[in-house]
Enzyme design. Structure first.
Site, PDB file in Angstrom:
ATOM      1  N   CYS A  10      68.024  42.210  41.844  1.00 46.80           N
ATOM      2  CA  CYS A  10      69.111  42.676  42.707  1.00 46.80           C
ATOM      3  C   CYS A  10      69.745  41.492  43.307  1.00 46.80           C
ATOM      4  O   CYS A  10      70.944  41.616  43.997  1.00 46.80           O
ATOM      5  CB  CYS A  10      68.918  43.838  43.590  1.00 46.80           C
ATOM      6  SG  CYS A  10      68.193  45.210  42.735  1.00 46.80           S
ATOM      7  N   HIS A  15      75.892  42.839  40.516  1.00 49.21           N
ATOM      8  CA  HIS A  15      75.724  43.571  39.295  1.00 49.21           C
ATOM      9  C   HIS A  15      76.256  45.062  39.903  1.00 49.21           C
ATOM     10  O   HIS A  15      77.012  44.809  41.055  1.00 49.21           O
ATOM     11  CB  HIS A  15      74.232  43.986  39.036  1.00 49.21           C
ATOM     12  CG  HIS A  15      73.368  44.337  40.098  1.00 49.21           C
ATOM     13  ND1 HIS A  15      72.960  43.788  41.204  1.00 49.21           N
ATOM     14  CD2 HIS A  15      73.114  45.595  40.442  1.00 49.21           C
ATOM     15  CE1 HIS A  15      72.411  44.392  42.013  1.00 49.21           C
ATOM     16  NE2 HIS A  15      72.228  45.634  41.427  1.00 49.21           N
ATOM     17  N   GLU A  45      71.978  55.868  43.499  1.00 54.30           N
ATOM     18  CA  GLU A  45      72.631  54.382  43.165  1.00 54.30           C
ATOM     19  C   GLU A  45      72.457  54.263  41.622  1.00 54.30           C
ATOM     20  O   GLU A  45      72.955  53.800  40.712  1.00 54.30           O
ATOM     21  CB  GLU A  45      71.500  53.399  43.719  1.00 54.30           C
ATOM     22  CG  GLU A  45      72.014  51.933  43.463  1.00 54.30           C
ATOM     23  CD  GLU A  45      71.234  51.071  44.047  1.00 54.30           C
ATOM     24  OE1 GLU A  45      71.291  50.438  45.220  1.00 54.30           O
ATOM     25  OE2 GLU A  45      70.198  50.567  43.535  1.00 54.30           O
ATOM     26  N   HIS A  65      76.790  49.592  39.955  1.00 47.55           N
ATOM     27  CA  HIS A  65      76.488  51.132  39.702  1.00 47.55           C
ATOM     28  C   HIS A  65      77.484  52.037  39.871  1.00 47.55           C
ATOM     29  O   HIS A  65      78.608  51.840  40.205  1.00 47.55           O
ATOM     30  CB  HIS A  65      75.572  51.365  40.713  1.00 47.55           C
ATOM     31  CG  HIS A  65      74.208  50.354  41.089  1.00 47.55           C
ATOM     32  ND1 HIS A  65      73.393  50.483  39.936  1.00 47.55           N
ATOM     33  CD2 HIS A  65      73.683  49.667  41.875  1.00 47.55           C
ATOM     34  CE1 HIS A  65      72.342  49.617  40.432  1.00 47.55           C
ATOM     35  NE2 HIS A  65      72.549  49.214  41.390  1.00 47.55           N
ATOM     36  N   ASP A  73      85.483  52.653  45.831  1.00 38.32           N
ATOM     37  CA  ASP A  73      85.447  52.743  44.369  1.00 38.32           C
ATOM     38  C   ASP A  73      86.333  51.573  43.849  1.00 38.32           C
ATOM     39  O   ASP A  73      87.522  51.261  44.163  1.00 38.32           O
ATOM     40  CB  ASP A  73      86.403  54.075  44.260  1.00 38.32           C
ATOM     41  CG  ASP A  73      86.589  54.616  42.472  1.00 38.32           C
ATOM     42  OD1 ASP A  73      85.316  54.135  41.924  1.00 38.32           O
ATOM     43  OD2 ASP A  73      87.442  54.922  41.983  1.00 38.32           O
ATOM     44  N   HIS A  74      85.757  51.166  42.706  1.00 42.32           N
ATOM     45  CA  HIS A  74      86.230  49.809  41.967  1.00 42.32           C
ATOM     46  C   HIS A  74      85.894  48.798  43.177  1.00 42.32           C
ATOM     47  O   HIS A  74      86.997  47.869  42.921  1.00 42.32           O
ATOM     48  CB  HIS A  74      87.419  50.200  41.267  1.00 42.32           C
ATOM     49  CG  HIS A  74      87.254  51.048  39.864  1.00 42.32           C
ATOM     50  ND1 HIS A  74      86.707  52.259  40.033  1.00 42.32           N
ATOM     51  CD2 HIS A  74      87.187  50.716  38.780  1.00 42.32           C
ATOM     52  CE1 HIS A  74      86.849  52.827  38.687  1.00 42.32           C
ATOM     53  NE2 HIS A  74      86.838  51.708  37.889  1.00 42.32           N
ATOM     54  N   HIS A  95      77.549  44.928  43.757  1.00 42.20           N
ATOM     55  CA  HIS A  95      76.966  44.388  45.076  1.00 42.20           C
ATOM     56  C   HIS A  95      75.892  43.484  44.644  1.00 42.20           C
ATOM     57  O   HIS A  95      75.652  43.453  43.342  1.00 42.20           O
ATOM     58  CB  HIS A  95      76.393  45.705  45.827  1.00 42.20           C
ATOM     59  CG  HIS A  95      74.952  46.447  45.333  1.00 42.20           C
ATOM     60  ND1 HIS A  95      74.401  46.681  46.321  1.00 42.20           N
ATOM     61  CD2 HIS A  95      74.720  46.396  44.142  1.00 42.20           C
ATOM     62  CE1 HIS A  95      73.292  47.252  45.415  1.00 42.20           C
ATOM     63  NE2 HIS A  95      73.365  47.173  44.382  1.00 42.20           N
TER      64      HIS A  95
END
Lengths: 140, 140, 140, 140, 140, 140
Positions: free
Chosen positions: E33, E39, E125, E41, E79-80, E14
């Protein structure tokens, strides 16, 4: 050489005892792990393979094939099972961490996708107790 | 009010099934947790009590007495046991996390050292699954 | 060879300083670990032994004897203690992770129940910092 | 020899693909890690150095200098970054764990404060997946 | 009432920024951020439902149906993925933990298998940062 | 309402005793926590604030200001310190988890960046023991 480790979970029950021992000796050797109706653990299995990253992919292993082999040959046979009664490759063995990790090695070593090879197994019975094994790769 | 939580471990086996159900219904409801020979977990139990710190000690509970009660009435009866067959306070109950945590509450609530009272229980069956219960303190 | 690791906890305080250094040099070398009144950690000690599983038990070590030796010779002497003042086997040593892990090795190595031998120690001072040592087994 | 390990965190995004592969081949090789807009991880990097404790300090390394080198040369360049586009020492490399850990080794090895030397790196992409590397120290 | 929590993992990237802000304001508000290429998580999502255990099963929820709903409506979509560009239910929202957890609540609340109801969501996170939300159940 | 939690670490030493008690009573009440030279812990502090996300940022709090307040008013005063002797806001208090968490609340509550407010503190002394407190926000 790069070492790549993947972690898998399974939950299983077991009982430690030797049918050739007297009840007294079983309690003396195995303590509460000898409880007649068994007990259980959330096991964690870390599988380490080694190899050179393929320059075209940056990977040392085909992960889809690896996961398929690990799950079908190991995890599906151990998860939500009784290690004394439900697992053919543990038959006639006392299901200590030591014996389980050797048995998993022998089941898994022929099926690691080449050119990677199996390097080490770590089996965690609990946060406080784990066994590691680096067996021969000769079976390949 | 201060809430104080202490964590305890126990390893146990269990099998989920209802003897009034057909085999097919047991598998449909409980899935692999219905494996006939059982499986097991490293359970974690978090016990939360509440109270006011005693100004002479800064503590809300006599920890030595608390540990003695928890261990003798709960942990010693569950650790390295089969929850279907070895635990009298779970007799005739299906050992789901939900039922176990209610049963532990009922066993423990009369024995929390005053003036603290039992506030909440959390039972972790695995890293991915836990049940919590805040029952009545009326038994006191 | 099988490697078996068991984890132990102890909570202790320490202060890093060298009485032969000036105050300035102590702060330069040890930073906030030189705070005069000390600070503390929840240490975790992982003890790895190696051996062949006994075919009659599947175990490489007598766990009851092992735990008794580790607790009486190591953990009971370190837990809830000040590593600078309360531990005779750390006398005259700066209690860095490096020095503590060597001192534990020397205390423990003669008492590992045969035929297993001590293979490695890991001392975790925090989640972000640990020291490992594989000393000589000659003392045996 | 003492082995000292320190752990560092960074959060980064990446996408696995080879521009020389067809779309079909990229999906076949990399699976969901090939998602065009990328995904991300909380990476953990464990850096292990080895050496003899200095008898005056009990330490094998100047930690302030070590942290300064690791943060300025590695962590600051990776944290909250896109590993495909933001990191010069990863340019033209597929950011698999295998390739990242080799690249970090090569960046870090000349800057470990003597007399300690770099022994091993472990890069954890998630709780279930990590790569380890012990490269040459020849660059020193 | 029993509260049952299940944990799910997803890895995503994100970037935090508001297109209505100047670059300077975006950096001032979101810090690193705001890195333009994003980047990522390893997110953990804990879903807590509440209900009464069914006396025939000891369960408060049909776990197979629950997992199917959570995976198909939430985890498979996150996811991913890139939370800024790949997730329709996050469109036009800044993907902070706060906004993500509210959006997940709204997606999930109509599909919790009755008679259980959704009680709380926790979105981690990283190990150091998590958001919790208890929204309205009115959508039911 | 959204609840946002951030975790902080500090390492500190302490000793539990009441100077008005006899030695015998101190040992009876505090056990090994009464060791005269003290012991220590890696404490973890979870700080939970509550608020509505700002529609322009998706955030309930200015994180830079929040971190600055927590670090300068709490963590810098506790980390690598002796809680009995080095911390002015703990003076004349027995440093139990219960008393520490109340003292931190009172120090921190006036400085939470508006419009968020402090909701809860959790202080973990070890993996097995934590205290939680939700004090009054009246000081605001």
């Amino acid at each position: 050489m790069i070492y790549l480790t993947r972690r898998y979970d399974f939950s299983a029950s077991h009982r430690l005892y030797n049918p050739d021992f007297s009840d007294e000796k079983n309690w003396a050797v195995f303590g509460k792990c000898n409880n007649p109706n068994g007990h259980g653990h959330n096991y964690e299995l870390e599988i380490t393979v080694k190899g050179q990253p393929d320059p075209r992919t940056g990977l040392i292993i085909d992960l889809a094939e690896f996961n398929q082999q690990v799950n079908s040959r190991i995890i599906d046979l151990l998860d939500h099972k009784d290690l004394n009664r439900d697992v053919s490759f543990m038959a006639d063995q006392i299901p200590t961490s030591e014996n389980i990790v050797i048995a998993i090695w022998n089941e898994l070593v022929p099926y690691i996708p080449a050119p990677a090879t199996l390097h080490k197994l770590r089996l965690m019975e609990s946060r406080n107790n784990y066994a590691e094994y680096q067996g021969a790769s000769l079976l390949r």
